[in-house]
Design an enzyme around this catalytic site. Structure first.
Site, PDB file in Angstrom:
ATOM      1  N   LYS A  55     -11.460 -12.366   4.753  1.00 58.17           N
ATOM      2  CA  LYS A  55     -12.586 -11.963   5.578  1.00 58.17           C
ATOM      3  C   LYS A  55     -13.693 -11.464   4.657  1.00 58.17           C
ATOM      4  O   LYS A  55     -13.450 -11.144   3.491  1.00 58.17           O
ATOM      5  CB  LYS A  55     -12.180 -10.948   6.631  1.00 58.17           C
ATOM      6  CG  LYS A  55     -11.381  -9.799   6.155  1.00 58.17           C
ATOM      7  CD  LYS A  55     -10.748  -9.126   7.362  1.00 58.17           C
ATOM      8  CE  LYS A  55     -10.259  -7.772   6.967  1.00 58.17           C
ATOM      9  NZ  LYS A  55      -8.985  -7.370   7.025  1.00 58.17           N
TER      10      LYS A  55
ATOM     11  N   ARG B 246       0.849  -1.204   0.000  1.00 56.82           N
ATOM     12  CA  ARG B 246       0.000   0.000   0.000  1.00 56.82           C
ATOM     13  C   ARG B 246       0.872   1.236   0.000  1.00 56.82           C
ATOM     14  O   ARG B 246       1.759   1.369   0.838  1.00 56.82           O
ATOM     15  CB  ARG B 246      -0.913   0.023   1.231  1.00 56.82           C
ATOM     16  CG  ARG B 246      -1.946  -1.051   1.136  1.00 56.82           C
ATOM     17  CD  ARG B 246      -2.980  -0.963   2.228  1.00 56.82           C
ATOM     18  NE  ARG B 246      -3.676  -2.231   2.277  1.00 56.82           N
ATOM     19  CZ  ARG B 246      -4.600  -2.544   3.158  1.00 56.82           C
ATOM     20  NH1 ARG B 246      -4.953  -1.669   4.069  1.00 56.82           N
ATOM     21  NH2 ARG B 246      -5.192  -3.721   3.124  1.00 56.82           N
TER      22      ARG B 246
ATOM     23  N   SER C   3      -7.997  -1.185   0.666  1.00 58.09           N
ATOM     24  CA  SER C   3      -9.007  -1.518   1.667  1.00 58.09           C
ATOM     25  C   SER C   3      -9.678  -0.284   2.267  1.00 58.09           C
ATOM     26  O   SER C   3     -10.280   0.502   1.553  1.00 58.09           O
ATOM     27  CB  SER C   3      -8.374  -2.391   2.745  1.00 58.09           C
ATOM     28  OG  SER C   3      -9.352  -2.855   3.615  1.00 58.09           O
ATOM     29  N   HIS C   4      -9.493  -0.096   3.580  1.00 61.91           N
ATOM     30  CA  HIS C   4     -10.174   0.985   4.288  1.00 61.91           C
ATOM     31  C   HIS C   4      -9.415   2.307   4.205  1.00 61.91           C
ATOM     32  O   HIS C   4      -9.864   3.306   4.745  1.00 61.91           O
ATOM     33  CB  HIS C   4     -10.324   0.572   5.749  1.00 61.91           C
ATOM     34  CG  HIS C   4      -9.005   0.130   6.318  1.00 61.91           C
ATOM     35  ND1 HIS C   4      -8.410  -1.057   5.974  1.00 61.91           N
ATOM     36  CD2 HIS C   4      -8.146   0.749   7.142  1.00 61.91           C
ATOM     37  CE1 HIS C   4      -7.250  -1.158   6.585  1.00 61.91           C
ATOM     38  NE2 HIS C   4      -7.060  -0.082   7.299  1.00 61.91           N
TER      39      HIS C   4
ATOM     40  N   ASP D 203     -14.244  -6.475   2.719  1.00 62.50           N
ATOM     41  CA  ASP D 203     -13.910  -7.598   3.598  1.00 62.50           C
ATOM     42  C   ASP D 203     -14.187  -7.290   5.072  1.00 62.50           C
ATOM     43  O   ASP D 203     -14.173  -8.184   5.910  1.00 62.50           O
ATOM     44  CB  ASP D 203     -12.462  -8.099   3.383  1.00 62.50           C
ATOM     45  CG  ASP D 203     -11.435  -7.009   3.555  1.00 62.50           C
ATOM     46  OD1 ASP D 203     -11.815  -5.839   3.767  1.00 62.50           O
ATOM     47  OD2 ASP D 203     -10.224  -7.329   3.454  1.00 62.50           O
ATOM     48  N   ARG D 204     -14.437  -6.009   5.406  1.00 63.28           N
ATOM     49  CA  ARG D 204     -14.751  -5.670   6.806  1.00 63.28           C
ATOM     50  C   ARG D 204     -16.232  -5.412   6.985  1.00 63.28           C
ATOM     51  O   ARG D 204     -16.930  -5.111   6.013  1.00 63.28           O
ATOM     52  CB  ARG D 204     -14.027  -4.396   7.214  1.00 63.28           C
ATOM     53  CG  ARG D 204     -12.546  -4.528   7.200  1.00 63.28           C
ATOM     54  CD  ARG D 204     -11.920  -3.247   7.709  1.00 63.28           C
ATOM     55  NE  ARG D 204     -10.484  -3.437   7.791  1.00 63.28           N
ATOM     56  CZ  ARG D 204      -9.687  -2.759   8.588  1.00 63.28           C
ATOM     57  NH1 ARG D 204     -10.182  -1.813   9.363  1.00 63.28           N
ATOM     58  NH2 ARG D 204      -8.400  -2.997   8.610  1.00 63.28           N
TER      59      ARG D 204
ATOM     60  N   ASP E 282     -16.277  -2.068   4.304  1.00 70.02           N
ATOM     61  CA  ASP E 282     -15.181  -1.156   3.942  1.00 70.02           C
ATOM     62  C   ASP E 282     -14.983  -1.112   2.426  1.00 70.02           C
ATOM     63  O   ASP E 282     -15.738  -1.730   1.672  1.00 70.02           O
ATOM     64  CB  ASP E 282     -13.887  -1.553   4.666  1.00 70.02           C
ATOM     65  CG  ASP E 282     -13.260  -2.825   4.120  1.00 70.02           C
ATOM     66  OD1 ASP E 282     -13.997  -3.646   3.544  1.00 70.02           O
ATOM     67  OD2 ASP E 282     -12.038  -3.004   4.268  1.00 70.02           O
TER      68      ASP E 282
ATOM     69  N   SER F   1     -10.486  -5.800  14.154  1.00 70.09           N
ATOM     70  CA  SER F   1     -10.522  -4.706  13.178  1.00 70.09           C
ATOM     71  C   SER F   1     -11.703  -4.860  12.222  1.00 70.09           C
ATOM     72  O   SER F   1     -11.593  -4.520  11.058  1.00 70.09           O
ATOM     73  CB  SER F   1      -9.211  -4.672  12.410  1.00 70.09           C
ATOM     74  OG  SER F   1      -8.954  -5.952  11.853  1.00 70.09           O
TER      75      SER F   1
ATOM     76  N   ASP G 258     -13.081  -2.438   0.179  1.00 71.68           N
ATOM     77  CA  ASP G 258     -12.963  -3.651  -0.641  1.00 71.68           C
ATOM     78  C   ASP G 258     -13.900  -4.762  -0.156  1.00 71.68           C
ATOM     79  O   ASP G 258     -13.840  -5.885  -0.663  1.00 71.68           O
ATOM     80  CB  ASP G 258     -11.520  -4.148  -0.673  1.00 71.68           C
ATOM     81  CG  ASP G 258     -11.012  -4.569   0.689  1.00 71.68           C
ATOM     82  OD1 ASP G 258     -11.397  -3.942   1.690  1.00 71.68           O
ATOM     83  OD2 ASP G 258     -10.223  -5.524   0.759  1.00 71.68           O
TER      84      ASP G 258
HETATM   85  C1  VG1 Z   1      -5.171  -3.836   9.832  1.00 73.31           C
HETATM   86  C2  VG1 Z   1      -5.921  -4.622  10.887  1.00 73.31           C
HETATM   87  C3  VG1 Z   1      -5.834  -6.102  10.586  1.00 73.31           C
HETATM   88  C4  VG1 Z   1      -6.362  -6.369   9.170  1.00 73.31           C
HETATM   89  C5  VG1 Z   1      -5.604  -5.517   8.176  1.00 73.31           C
HETATM   90  C6  VG1 Z   1      -6.152  -5.635   6.776  1.00 73.31           C
HETATM   91  O1  VG1 Z   1      -3.810  -4.170   9.882  1.00 73.31           O
HETATM   92  O2  VG1 Z   1      -5.423  -4.344  12.171  1.00 73.31           O
HETATM   93  O3  VG1 Z   1      -6.562  -6.810  11.545  1.00 73.31           O
HETATM   94  O4  VG1 Z   1      -6.218  -7.724   8.828  1.00 73.31           O
HETATM   95  O5  VG1 Z   1      -5.687  -4.131   8.545  1.00 73.31           O
HETATM   96  O6  VG1 Z   1      -7.491  -5.248   6.738  1.00 73.31           O
HETATM   97  P1  VG1 Z   1      -2.724  -3.251  10.623  1.00 73.31           P
HETATM   98  O7  VG1 Z   1      -1.410  -3.909  10.343  1.00 73.31           O
HETATM   99  O8  VG1 Z   1      -2.870  -1.885  10.021  1.00 73.31           O
HETATM  100  O9  VG1 Z   1      -3.112  -3.237  12.057  1.00 73.31           O
HETATM  101  V1  VG1 Z   1      -8.174  -4.658   5.313  1.00 73.31           V
HETATM  102  O10 VG1 Z   1      -9.755  -4.545   5.462  1.00 73.31           O
HETATM  103  O11 VG1 Z   1      -6.995  -3.879   4.771  1.00 73.31           O
HETATM  104  O12 VG1 Z   1      -7.887  -5.791   4.177  1.00 73.31           O
HETATM  105 CO    CO Z   2     -10.630  -4.314   3.647  1.00 72.92          CO
END
Ligand code: VG1
Ligand code: CO
Length: 588
Positions: free
Chosen positions: A409, A24, A125-126, A312-313, A308, A398, A310
């Site tokens: 997820k 990212r 993602s988010h 998955d959340r 979110d 998360s 993409d």
């Molecule tokens: C965060 C969350 C983690 C999750 C990851 C990807 O990672 O804490 O639980 O799996 O995002 O989520 P980090 O390293 O920033 O704490 V997503 O929805 O990006 O695919």
């Molecule tokens: Co996501």
């Protein structure tokens, strides 16, 4: 037209190392000439070296990939470039989501249902989107899950030494994009003859939802859910936060389950997510939270949910009630075998949660005699457990929950789990006007299992050196081993103080330095981690948990219940002194 392959020299780019979930970076970084090409070519150089990747010598067929993203800015340009790289790197066929859109769980479903070699997901993602925000890219393997470290380490090594990339060209007009004629507007198959051998390179534009929706239909009882949606005392709001799940939400809730269109919010995917963070939590989905609060909206629905960027959340809300993701996981596990057809007949034998996730699901696992696993943060660590049948349902604090139906997820899956539990408890069982809602379900759960109060403080975009120093400070504190000041405030002895290490029970691989934790005798926990998904500076995450079984205390205010632990955690970490931050950016 015939396709040829052209090779370009290139210098390696620094920092093309994948984090918790793919690479990212800011869009501007990805837009540097050759940057995307260097990373994707590194993947294509690496895969043949990885046994079992489907690109290696032992593979029986030529690789077939699926490609799509969350629709953020740069999605379509990236797809065009990746198609040309794939054609020049022995990929036989690429399936592309219509309009370039595919939610992350759909990619996982498509890889598995169609037995593909893998997939490339374009998402941060988010994280926010737009020309000045973030872009991301992630490779998923043939089991449908995010590439594990045994893959990403080889990808990274290639990014350090890459010297050239290969791209497909139209031999008649040389530099032009040979796939300019490919329209992503509707499902269609395009064949391109390759000059090198006598085979074709195929691009198939596919419906983004079909495979995924039919999988969900096999998991849940859509007939029962339709009856729930028809009840006059039930209504819901689904907020896609302008991410990719909008069209999926419409397809599932409106077309399949009969919801009126005004149960959907922000379901039109936008390249910049309307300027917001497509992150379903109390801060970034505040509008949905207030729509679901009867104090602010007289017509607050019975159920609220968001996903979110993409897909998955997920976030789950009742009327004026927020379900913590850790509780959501526990409630789903406690009810799955009754309420969800996929889990009936004793299919559910094990569960897993990431280490910082509150321990609510542990209590259900103990009572129901289920296998239980605690993994590092990041969905990739669940894959082996899911694939070997050790666990069927997994979750993270998360806002991520899912099962072994795929290897990612799955936001909509979690939402359908909750709807299924509500349907199971109400349809044909409660009279209209006596609906058993989300809050009642969760409170019943606490009465049985106790309540795991939980909060997470995020300090986003801190100075990376300062954040690193704070973490080293905590490690030194642990080396010193005197926790008396901590223990005095908490009133409990520290029973574990370490930097979490995980040994995968399937392949024996070891993941170190996965979060600094202090665990107290009563189950209270203080945890610090650095995020692996940010694109600027460092994000510190502080996780605080306290377990309570006393019936007179389980309905207390969470912030108050946790305040002592929060203060002492800030004290021992000296977070403010190191980073200058007096308050977190996000509290969940
Ligand atoms: C965060 C969350 C983690 C999750 C990851 C990807 O990672 O804490 O639980 O799996 O995002 O989520 P980090 O390293 O920033 O704490 V997503 O929805 O990006 O695919
Ligand atoms: Co996501």
């Amino acid at each position: 037209m015939k396709l040829g392959i052209k090779t370009f020299s290139i210098e390696p780019f620094d920092g093309q190392k994948t984090g918790t979930s793919g690479l990212r970076k800011k869009v501007k970084v990805f837009q540097q000439p050759g940057y995307l090409e260097a990373f994707v070519q590194s993947i294509f150089f690496a895969l043949p070296e990885i046994p079992g990747s489907g690109f290696d010598d032992g593979a029986n067929d030529q690789p077939v990939l699926v490609l799509g993203g969350d629709g953020r800015y740069f999605n379509k340009e990236a797809i065009r470039t990746i198609l040309r790289l794939a054609a020049a790197n022995k990929v036989k066929k690429v399936l592309v989501g219509q309009q370039g859109l595919l939610c992350t769980p759909a990619v996982s479903a498509i890889i598995r249902e169609r037995k593909l070699t893998g997939g490339i997901i374009l998402t941060a993602s988010h994280n926010p989107g737009g020309p000045n925000a973030d872009f991301g890219i992630k490779y998923n393997t043939r089991d449908g899950g995010p590439a594990p470290e045994s893959y990403t380490d080889v990808f990274y090594q290639w990014t350090r030494r890459i010297k050239e990339y290969r791209i497909a060209v139209d031999l008649d007009s040389q530099d032009q994009d040979p796939f300019a004629c490919v329209s992503l507007d509707r499902p269609q198959v395009y064949e391109f003859p390759m000059q090198e051998n006598d085979s074709n390179f195929t691009i198939e534009v596919i419906d983004s939802a079909n495979d995924y929706v039919s999988l969900l239909q096999r998991i849940f009882d859509f007939g029962l859910l339709r009856q729930l949606f028809q009840r006059s005392d039930f209504s819901m709001l689904f907020d896609a936060l302008h991410g990719v799940t909008g069209p999926y939400g419409k397809r599932i809730f409106v077309d399949e389950l009969g919801a009126p269109m005004d149960w959907l919010r922000n379901c039109h995917p936008l390249e910049d997510f309307g300027g917001g963070h497509p992150d379903p939590n109390l801060v970034y989905a505040a509008e949905l939270v207030s729509c679901c609060d009867p104090k602010e909206n007289a017509n607050a629905p019975e159920f609220g949910a968001a996903s979110d960027g993409d897909g998955d959340r997920n976030m789950i809300l009742g009327r004026g009630f927020f379900v913590t993701p850790s509780d959501s996981l526990a409630v789903i596990v406690a009810n799955a075998s009754d309420a969800i057809p996929y889990f009936r007949n004793g299919r559910l034998v094990g569960v897993a949660r990431s280490m910082p996730t509150a321990s609510a699901v542990d209590k259900v696992a103990a009572k129901e005699n289920l296998n239980f696993f605690e993994t590092p943060t990041g969905w990739k660590y669940f894959s082996n457990l899911l694939s070997t049948g050790k666990a069927q349902i997994c979750g993270e604090e998360s806002f991520g929950t899912s099962s072994d139906h795929i290897r990612e997820k799955d936001g909509l899956w979690a939402i359908l789990c909750w709807l299924s539990i509500l349907a199971y408890r109400n349809v044909g069982k409660t009279p209209v006007g006596s609906f058993i809602g989300v809050q009642q379900l969760v409170e019943e759960h606490w009465k049985i299992y106790g309540r795991n109060f939980f909060t997470r403080y995020d300090y986003e975009e801190c100075d990376a050196t300062a954040a690193g120093n704070m973490m080293s400070g905590l490690l030194q504190y642990q080396e010193h081993g005197d926790y008396s000041s901590l223990e005095k405030v908490v009133g409990q002895p520290v029973i574990v103080a370490d930097d979490f290490t995980y040994k995968d029970p399937v392949d024996g691989s070891i993941a170190k330095n996965q979060g600094i934790r202090f665990v107290f005798a009563d189950g209270s926990r203080i945890i610090f981690r650095l995020s692996g998904t940010g694109s600027t500076g460092a994000t510190i995450r502080m996780y605080i948990e306290k377990y309570e079984t006393n019936p007179s205390k389980i309905f207390a205010d969470a912030a108050e219940t946790l305040s002592d632990l929060i203060h002492v955690a800030l004290d021992v970490s000296r977070l403010e002194a190191f980073t200058g931050r007096t308050a977190p950016t996000v509290i969940t």
